[in-house]
Motif scaffolding. Structure first.
Motif, PDB file in Angstrom:
ATOM      1  N   LEU A 181      -1.624   5.895  -4.990  1.00 61.21           N
ATOM      2  CA  LEU A 181      -1.303   6.613  -3.768  1.00 61.21           C
ATOM      3  C   LEU A 181      -2.895   6.153  -2.935  1.00 61.21           C
ATOM      4  O   LEU A 181      -4.068   6.373  -3.839  1.00 61.21           O
ATOM      5  CB  LEU A 181      -0.898   7.945  -3.229  1.00 61.21           C
ATOM      6  N   ALA A 182      -2.644   5.315  -2.265  1.00 62.82           N
ATOM      7  CA  ALA A 182      -4.359   5.473  -1.678  1.00 62.82           C
ATOM      8  C   ALA A 182      -4.997   6.118  -0.530  1.00 62.82           C
ATOM      9  O   ALA A 182      -6.096   6.516  -0.672  1.00 62.82           O
ATOM     10  CB  ALA A 182      -3.990   3.635  -0.791  1.00 62.82           C
ATOM     11  N   VAL A 183      -4.096   6.225   0.849  1.00 55.69           N
ATOM     12  CA  VAL A 183      -4.565   7.145   1.685  1.00 55.69           C
ATOM     13  C   VAL A 183      -3.470   8.164   2.261  1.00 55.69           C
ATOM     14  O   VAL A 183      -2.130   8.377   1.776  1.00 55.69           O
ATOM     15  CB  VAL A 183      -4.788   6.518   2.968  1.00 55.69           C
TER      16      VAL A 183
ATOM     17  N   LYS B  37      -8.062  10.519  -6.179  1.00 54.16           N
ATOM     18  CA  LYS B  37      -9.227   9.398  -6.293  1.00 54.16           C
ATOM     19  C   LYS B  37      -8.660   8.582  -4.637  1.00 54.16           C
ATOM     20  O   LYS B  37      -9.150   7.515  -4.139  1.00 54.16           O
ATOM     21  CB  LYS B  37      -9.000   7.705  -6.430  1.00 54.16           C
ATOM     22  N   PHE B  38      -7.094   9.418  -3.956  1.00 56.10           N
ATOM     23  CA  PHE B  38      -6.820   8.532  -2.953  1.00 56.10           C
ATOM     24  C   PHE B  38      -8.170   9.336  -1.492  1.00 56.10           C
ATOM     25  O   PHE B  38      -8.832  10.173  -2.264  1.00 56.10           O
ATOM     26  CB  PHE B  38      -5.652   8.129  -2.389  1.00 56.10           C
ATOM     27  N   ARG B  39      -7.398   8.515  -0.775  1.00 55.70           N
ATOM     28  CA  ARG B  39      -8.743   9.500   0.704  1.00 55.70           C
ATOM     29  C   ARG B  39      -8.165   9.975   2.110  1.00 55.70           C
ATOM     30  O   ARG B  39      -7.304   9.963   2.600  1.00 55.70           O
ATOM     31  CB  ARG B  39      -8.823   8.105   0.883  1.00 55.70           C
ATOM     32  N   TYR B  40      -8.402  11.393   1.975  1.00 51.81           N
ATOM     33  CA  TYR B  40      -7.546  12.364   2.679  1.00 51.81           C
ATOM     34  C   TYR B  40      -8.067  11.207   4.080  1.00 51.81           C
ATOM     35  O   TYR B  40      -9.681  11.443   4.247  1.00 51.81           O
ATOM     36  CB  TYR B  40      -7.780  13.745   2.195  1.00 51.81           C
TER      37      TYR B  40
ATOM     38  N   ILE C 147       0.219  -0.979   0.306  1.00 50.39           N
ATOM     39  CA  ILE C 147      -0.420  -0.099  -0.135  1.00 50.39           C
ATOM     40  C   ILE C 147       0.524   1.108   0.240  1.00 50.39           C
ATOM     41  O   ILE C 147       1.705   0.720   0.510  1.00 50.39           O
ATOM     42  CB  ILE C 147      -1.093  -0.074   1.863  1.00 50.39           C
TER      43      ILE C 147
ATOM     44  N   GLN D 176     -10.644  16.350  -2.776  1.00 49.21           N
ATOM     45  CA  GLN D 176     -10.478  15.430  -2.414  1.00 49.21           C
ATOM     46  C   GLN D 176     -12.138  15.478  -3.617  1.00 49.21           C
ATOM     47  O   GLN D 176     -11.607  13.847  -4.464  1.00 49.21           O
ATOM     48  CB  GLN D 176     -11.324  15.334  -1.541  1.00 49.21           C
TER      49      GLN D 176
ATOM     50  N   ASP E 141      -2.194  10.143  -7.420  1.00 48.19           N
ATOM     51  CA  ASP E 141      -3.665   8.827  -8.422  1.00 48.19           C
ATOM     52  C   ASP E 141      -2.956   8.062  -9.400  1.00 48.19           C
ATOM     53  O   ASP E 141      -2.670   6.775  -9.141  1.00 48.19           O
ATOM     54  CB  ASP E 141      -4.830   9.638  -9.173  1.00 48.19           C
TER      55      ASP E 141
ATOM     56  N   VAL F 136       1.218   5.640   1.061  1.00 51.68           N
ATOM     57  CA  VAL F 136       0.817   6.026   1.520  1.00 51.68           C
ATOM     58  C   VAL F 136       1.204   7.427   1.385  1.00 51.68           C
ATOM     59  O   VAL F 136       2.318   7.531   1.784  1.00 51.68           O
ATOM     60  CB  VAL F 136       0.370   5.239   3.193  1.00 51.68           C
TER      61      VAL F 136
ATOM     62  N   ARG G   2      -8.363  -1.060   6.022  1.00 53.28           N
ATOM     63  CA  ARG G   2      -7.861  -1.799   4.741  1.00 53.28           C
ATOM     64  C   ARG G   2      -7.492  -3.628   5.132  1.00 53.28           C
ATOM     65  O   ARG G   2      -6.469  -3.745   5.979  1.00 53.28           O
ATOM     66  CB  ARG G   2      -6.578  -1.715   4.092  1.00 53.28           C
TER      67      ARG G   2
END
Length: 556
Positions: free
Chosen positions: A121-123, A162-165, A89, A142, A117, A91, A186
């Motif tokens: 990047l996931a979070v 697409k990643f989550r703040y 992942i 976002q 994105d 981050v 996750r």
């Protein structure tokens, strides 16, 4: 030769036992996870000048520059670092955007969001610079859409991240809810891991107060500790903190001798359930162990990716071990990613005509590094430019200009030709703050200067324009460090009762960096953008040479 029934049954039973043992062994084998982490990207889509400085392998007392960074190279590094890991992942620990170079800032950091994105990047936790344009603009980052003032400028519609703040410690006062989710869970081979995102508590002092007026930034450790029971109730034992706060070590990029700074006390206060802390904010690279927990930071400006390897126990679902390595994104080692190149070229086609406009020339590099008194060569020039841009205003021109050191983001380096472009100027003034001219009394000016030491550990010495000078004494108590009789303007003492027209940027005008005295100013008049003032100053005064700073004098 015929086998007896007993032999056949024995063989079947043996096979069953071996299969069962194999399954049990597989179930008890640790689950491996690779976490790739970055922080303080700051929109550096192209490699930063100077790369990263590390210890010279042949002489540890010396530091050398290594060419590193840039989205094209970092994308390749991330791909290669994750390719042999089944579970992985990507981050981040904040300040992905804000205080960005021209190519990203011109489009309000939309290309940076799109670039990250594309890297998967996931979070990401929210840093203080994510709030440079205020809460609503961060929400647009976002969710997507056009900029509220400049509209849609890019080569294609902006869809948002697409990643989550994540923002566990950032609450909206009006709703009592967090601005973004406090954490993300996750699963990897059936084992859940929680990633908690935190913004540093001191954010309101680092951004324009108007942009975060409806937000509350709570204590980082208290926030994390309050979430632990909730996560355990959800069956989560492995917990990672992504925090935009950091420390200051004295060693090389993969070391951690004598680390100091806010992150030390924060980690010591964390619940023992926290297994790993990914930090940022201080623009340092380190791999530390603090209070039994691994704490990492990946420098700044895309020069480093931290590769963190965890082993998880399938039975307890907790972390068995964790180790990390800061990998330098060497431009010579990681080839350019073609998709990133195409993205940058699409934006550059729109930005290049503006970026390449000649501004003027310099004889030597203009440095933002302060001297012992807190004055810098470039800071002086920026303040002079802001004074020049507002000196002739019809309703009372300025006689003094002040600018905050944090707003002067980078040197203006001398190229072989000596020429300076709009992009070079923008890199040193990337916030696009408008100038505000207002009236302060001499007493208010002195009171404002005393606010430079609101944080004794991190004083913010304002840069001042030509003609104004003063002296300060570091041995005197905070609140009484500026010598009253030392404040002069063009050789004349500042009169405490007289009003003076003073120019600052809009960040300072609303009390940014804790300079609340500026909010007491009267008859405010809004002018041009700070970067445009500097651009015009270069056009009118080139070639510009660095001058010896003597406007601010330190007595002790």
């Amino acid at each position: 030769m015929r086998h007896s029934l007993c032999q056949i049954l024995a063989a079947v039973l043996l096979a069953m036992v071996l299969a069962s043992t194999s399954r049990a062994s597989a179930q008890t084998a640790p689950v491996e996870l690779r976490i790739l982490a970055i922080n303080d990207f700051h929109g550096y889509l192209q490699p930063p000048q100077g790369g990263i400085r590390i210890a010279d392998p042949d002489d540890k007392s010396n530091r050398i520059a290594v060419a590193a960074g840039g989205a094209e190279h970092m994308a390749t590094a991330v791909r290669q670092l994750r390719q042999n890991s089944k579970n992985n992942i990507f981050v981040a620990a904040g300040d992905l955007i804000g205080a960005s170079p021209f190519l990203s800032a011109m489009f309000h950091d939309e290309p940076t969001i799109e670039s990250l994105d594309m890297m998967g990047l996931a979070v990401a936790s929210v840093g203080n610079h994510e709030f440079d344009e205020g809460k609503e603009e961060l929400l647009r980052m976002q969710n997507g859409g056009c900029h509220a003032i400049d509209g849609c400028q890019g080569p294609h519609p902006f869809q948002g991240a697409k990643f989550r703040y994540l923002a566990a410690s950032t609450f909206e006062k009006s709703t009592g809810k967090t601005l973004f989710p406090p954490y993300a869970i996750r699963e990897f081979d059936g084992i859940p891991i929680a990633f908690i995102g935190l913004t540093l508590k001191g954010t309101p002092k680092l951004v324009a107060p108007t942009g975060v007026a409806d937000l509350e930034f709570r204590d980082e450790a208290d926030t994390v500790n309050a979430l632990v029971p909730e996560l355990k109730a959800r069956g989560v034992e492995a917990i990672v903190v992504l925090i935009h706060e950091g420390g200051f070590p004295s060693g090389d990029y993969n070391e951690c001798p004598d680390i100091s700074g806010p992150i030390v006390d924060i980690v010591r206060k964390l619940d023992k359930a926290i297994d790993l802390v990914v930090s940022g904010h201080t623009h340092q690279a380190y791999i530390c162990e603090i209070d039994g927990r691994l704490v990492t930071s990946a420098d700044k400006y895309s020069t480093v990716v931290t590769a963190i390897d965890l082993k998880l126990d399938p039975a307890t679902r907790d972390v068995i071990s964790v180790r990390a390595d800061n990998v330098i994104v060497r431009t010579e080692a990681f080839a350019k990613d073609p998709e990133q190149t195409a993205l940058l070229e699409a934006y550059d086609r729109l930005a290049a005509p503006i970026a390449s406009r000649p501004a003027g020339s310099i004889t030597e590099t203009l440095s933002r590094m302060p001297n012992e008194a807190g004055e810098s060569v470039l800071g002086d020039i920026v303040a002079d430019a802001q004074l020049a841009a507002t000196r002739l205003e019809a309703n009372g021109g300025a006689v003094i200009a002040f600018t905050n050191p944090g707003g002067v983001r980078g040197d203006i380096p001398k190229k072989e030709s000596g020429m300076v472009t709009y992009a070079d100027v923008f890199a040193s003034q990337p916030f696009r703050n408008q100038l505000v001219t207002l009236t302060l009394t001499g007493m208010q000016i002195r009171n404002m200067l005393e606010q430079q030491w609101l944080d004794p550990k991190r004083p913010r010495i304002l840069q001042v324009s030509k003609g104004f000078s003063y002296a300060w004494d570091g041995a005197r108590p905070i609140g009484d460090r500026v010598a009253a009789d030392s404040l002069t303007l063009n050789g004349q003492r500042i009169d405490p009762a007289t009003g003076y027209r003073v120019t600052v940027n809009s960040f300072l005008a609303v009390g940014g960096d804790g300079f609340t005295v500026f909010m007491e100013g009267s008859a405010p008049l809004v002018g041009v953008y700070d970067v445009d003032a500097l651009y015009l100053y270069f056009k009118a005064n080139s070639p510009i040479a660095p001058a010896t700073g003597n406007r601010i004098v330190r007595l002790n």
